[in-house]
Scaffold this motif. Structure first.
Motif, PDB file in Angstrom:
ATOM      1  N   TYR A   1       0.931  -1.171   0.024  1.00  0.00           N
ATOM      2  CA  TYR A   1       0.033   0.048   0.207  1.00  0.00           C
ATOM      3  C   TYR A   1       0.857   1.154   0.016  1.00  0.00           C
ATOM      4  N   VAL A   2       0.534   2.441  -0.806  1.00  0.00           N
ATOM      5  CA  VAL A   2       1.465   3.524  -0.963  1.00  0.00           C
ATOM      6  C   VAL A   2       0.231   4.360  -0.994  1.00  0.00           C
ATOM      7  N   LEU A   3       0.321   5.388   0.020  1.00  0.00           N
ATOM      8  CA  LEU A   3      -0.627   6.533   0.485  1.00  0.00           C
ATOM      9  C   LEU A   3       0.162   7.918   0.348  1.00  0.00           C
ATOM     10  N   VAL A   4      -0.566   8.867  -0.694  1.00  0.00           N
ATOM     11  CA  VAL A   4      -0.025  10.073  -0.763  1.00  0.00           C
ATOM     12  C   VAL A   4      -0.909  11.302   0.006  1.00  0.00           C
ATOM     13  N   THR A   5      -0.418  11.802   0.776  1.00  0.00           N
ATOM     14  CA  THR A   5      -1.252  12.723   1.568  1.00  0.00           C
ATOM     15  C   THR A   5      -0.499  14.520   1.101  1.00  0.00           C
ATOM     16  N   GLU A   6      -1.266  15.309   1.848  1.00  0.00           N
ATOM     17  CA  GLU A   6      -1.088  16.844   1.528  1.00  0.00           C
ATOM     18  C   GLU A   6       0.236  16.874   1.934  1.00  0.00           C
ATOM     19  N   ALA A   7       0.624  16.455   3.296  1.00  0.00           N
ATOM     20  CA  ALA A   7       1.794  16.758   3.653  1.00  0.00           C
ATOM     21  C   ALA A   7       2.970  16.217   3.059  1.00  0.00           C
ATOM     22  N   ALA A   8       2.656  15.074   2.107  1.00  0.00           N
ATOM     23  CA  ALA A   8       3.763  14.551   1.210  1.00  0.00           C
ATOM     24  C   ALA A   8       3.920  15.419   0.001  1.00  0.00           C
ATOM     25  N   VAL A   9       2.888  15.844  -0.291  1.00  0.00           N
ATOM     26  CA  VAL A   9       3.063  16.812  -1.650  1.00  0.00           C
ATOM     27  C   VAL A   9       3.904  18.014  -1.207  1.00  0.00           C
ATOM     28  N   ARG A  10       3.555  18.656  -0.184  1.00  0.00           N
ATOM     29  CA  ARG A  10       4.223  19.702   0.187  1.00  0.00           C
ATOM     30  C   ARG A  10       5.503  19.749   0.744  1.00  0.00           C
ATOM     31  N   GLY A  11       6.013  18.547   0.802  1.00  0.00           N
ATOM     32  CA  GLY A  11       7.448  18.205   1.259  1.00  0.00           C
ATOM     33  C   GLY A  11       7.521  18.188   2.919  1.00  0.00           C
ATOM     34  N   ARG A  12       6.372  18.145   3.673  1.00  0.00           N
ATOM     35  CA  ARG A  12       6.563  18.234   4.997  1.00  0.00           C
ATOM     36  C   ARG A  12       6.716  16.531   5.516  1.00  0.00           C
ATOM     37  N   GLU A  13       6.424  15.667   4.692  1.00  0.00           N
ATOM     38  CA  GLU A  13       6.722  14.217   5.269  1.00  0.00           C
ATOM     39  C   GLU A  13       6.969  13.305   3.931  1.00  0.00           C
ATOM     40  N   LYS A  14       7.100  12.214   4.358  1.00  0.00           N
ATOM     41  CA  LYS A  14       7.285  11.348   3.353  1.00  0.00           C
ATOM     42  C   LYS A  14       6.057  10.459   2.742  1.00  0.00           C
TER      43      LYS A  14
END
Length: 576
Positions: free
Chosen positions: A511-524
């Protein structure tokens, strides 16, 4: 008294018998002349029937071309499945493509009717000549058999001598004049990444017409290094599998059309600008182009049969096997008439909006004048809705001009100031501007089209196998960052590659999940194994607010996510 001589009257039948006593009675001439056909076609039944003869009356006067297989609205409906927005442009392009398709069908019907008419006239001529030969039998043929051929050849010789060249062709009044429908070329103007070429590519798959896209950056004037403008016709010929008739009914897209505008040069000769425009004049208007195509099939077969050996030692000795030059294939010539080829020009035309604003905006000097912005990058100019009243396919709310830009007011005089000659502008009959993509349009491009980016990357991760998911806020963040890049839909691809770079390298993960923080570079980007299904569901509900919105059924959202995860899990376990 003189004696009176009394003449004895001989009967007429006796004289006739004495005169023709040596000639036997023959009925061959009578039998040969008996089945004559009258030339009066109003005398009733003539014992002849032509199946291709056109009838008269209201039943035969209606249009027989047939009902089209599709209409412009059908073309637009098919494009809506792949392209988001640009309704005004899609309506105009669909109408132009449909009219080109109808013109092709009309020409095919006229050619078929002309062929049937020529065949009918040929049959009538053959029947008339046969009747004349049967009726006009020379009397010498009865007295001296065999002389008819010599007399017939004498008549033909006299006719050849009396034949004169007639330079005037009288008009056939028995036929109605054929109306020729000219083509309507199209010019598409819009910033990069708004779908100019993609709309045309999608439409080309809906109709059975040859279609090719050529880049104007490589065009130069004849005699200089580069490609001639006839190269686009050669590519169209290749797309139609060397069918000349299909090539003459195709569509040519001249991409990057704004790159051939006139430029200031040091030597005073613009070979890649105005020179290319001059070469395009007759090609767009309609002319016959000769294409030379080299057939390399025989040469390739010979090269495969006898391999070429090369000496890499650098010695000057001529001993050993030497490379043989490949045989040259024959050159085939094709003559293409471009009168019915539809030309569609596309370009970004950077800076044209400033020229239009200088023409339509009011002066900002003096007392009481309005202060207006001259740029369209950051601040959209305030244009009056009356300026757009002449445009077709406007929204129902005419006062809403949010989707209209200064490029929609493009006039031929603006294109002349941009660097195009008026002769070429006059051959472009439709000018359509595509509006820049807003943030909502970019968000719809990510998910709505049949070949959306989310669907593409989801299918790509399924091949690892992995299950890829995005939260709604993550997609909104991607659209926001893509809007700042000002490169249209191409910026979405760049953002997706940046966000998923590490996930593609670390694959496979279940499973791979892309969140808003991942898009803005705050987390992986988050990874989970097979037992992380519930955690992925919880994070999606928390970020998108599926469980905390009043009046919303959280169980329904959970069931929807679970069903999607189950489908992806089945696809991943099957090795898709």
């Amino acid at each position: 008294m003189r004696p009176v001589l009394v003449k004895r009257r001989t009967p007429f039948l006796a004289v006739y018998a004495l005169r023709y006593r040596c000639r036997p009675l023959s009925t061959s001439t009578a039998l040969r002349i008996a089945p004559r056909r009258t030339t009066d076609f109003n005398s009733g039944f003539t014992s002849s029937y032509d199946p291709n003869e056109e009838g008269r009356g209201p039943m035969f006067s209606k249009n027989t071309i047939g009902v089209p297989q599709f209409y412009p609205r059908d073309l637009k409906k098919g494009v809506d499945e792949y392209v988001v927005g640009q309704d005004r442009a899609k309506k105009t392009i669909s109408s132009v493509i449909f009219n080109h398709y109808q013109n092709v069908r009309r020409r095919q019907y006229q050619e078929e009717q002309e062929r049937k008419r020529e065949e009918r006239l040929m049959r009538q001529t053959i029947a008339r000549d046969r009747n004349i030969r049967e009726r006009d039998i020379h009397p010498v043929e009865d007295e001296f058999p065999g002389h008819n051929d010599s007399i017939h050849s004498m008549h033909q010789a006299l006719q050849r001598v009396e034949h004169k060249v007639d330079f005037y062709l009288p008009e056939d009044t028995s036929r109605a004049p054929i109306v020729k429908i000219d083509k309507s070329n199209l010019l598409l103007i819009g910033p990069t990444g708004v779908g100019k070429t993609y709309i045309l590519e999608t439409l080309s798959k809906k109709i059975n017409v040859p279609f090719t896209i050529c880049d104007c950056n490589s065009f130069t004037q004849a005699g200089y290094i580069g490609q001639d403008v006839e190269t686009c016709i050669e590519r169209l010929l290749i797309e139609s599998n060397y069918d000349v008739r299909a090539t003459e009914q195709g569509i040519v897209v001249l991409d990057e059309f704004d790159k051939i505008a006139k430029r200031e040069t040091m030597n005073g000769r613009d070979v890649s600008g105005e020179g290319v425009q001059q070469a395009l004049l007759k090609l767009v208007e309609g002319t016959k182009v000769t294409i030379n195509v080299k057939d390399n099939r025989s040469a390739s077969s010979s090269r495969s049969a006898s391999p070429i050996t090369t000496n890499y030692t650098g010695s000057s000795s001529t001993s050993g096997p030497q490379p043989t030059p490949p045989p040259t294939g024959k050159v085939d010539q094709y003559t293409i008439d471009t009168s019915n080829i539809l030309f569609v020009m596309c370009g970004a035309f950077v800076g044209l909006d400033k020229t239009i604003l200088n023409r339509v905006s009011k002066s900002s000097m003096g007392f009481g004048s309005e202060i207006r912005s001259r740029t369209t990058t950051d601040n959209k100019p305030d244009l009056s809705p009356e300026l757009f009243s002449h445009l077709p396919h406007q929204p129902s709310n005419t006062s809403d001009t949010s989707s209209l830009t200064a490029l929609d007011l493009t006039a031929p005089e603006d294109l002349q100031r941009f660097g195009f000659i008026p002769e070429l502008i006059g051959r472009v009959h439709n000018i359509v501007a595509l509006s820049p993509l807003s943030r909502s349009d970019l968000l719809r491009i990510l998910t709505e089209p049949r070949n959306s980016l989310v669907a593409q990357y989801t299918a790509l991760f399924q091949t690892y196998p992995s299950n890829l998911f995005f939260t709604q806020k993550a997609l909104e963040a991607i659209a926001e960052r893509a809007e700042k890049a000002q490169t249209g839909a191409r910026a979405l691809k760049m953002e997706m590659e940046r966000v998923l770079a590490e996930a593609m390298f670390d694959a496979p993960t279940h499973y791979v999940l892309v969140t808003e923080a991942a898009v803005r570079g705050r987390e992986k980007v988050g990874y989970w194994g097979k037992d992380g299904r519930l955690e992925v569901e919880r994070l999606i509900r928390e970020e998108d607010g599926l469980g905390g919105v009043p009046g919303q059924d959280a169980d329904a959202g959970a069931r929807e996510i679970v069903s999607d995860l189950g489908g992806y899990r089945e696809a991943g376990q099957s090795g898709a």
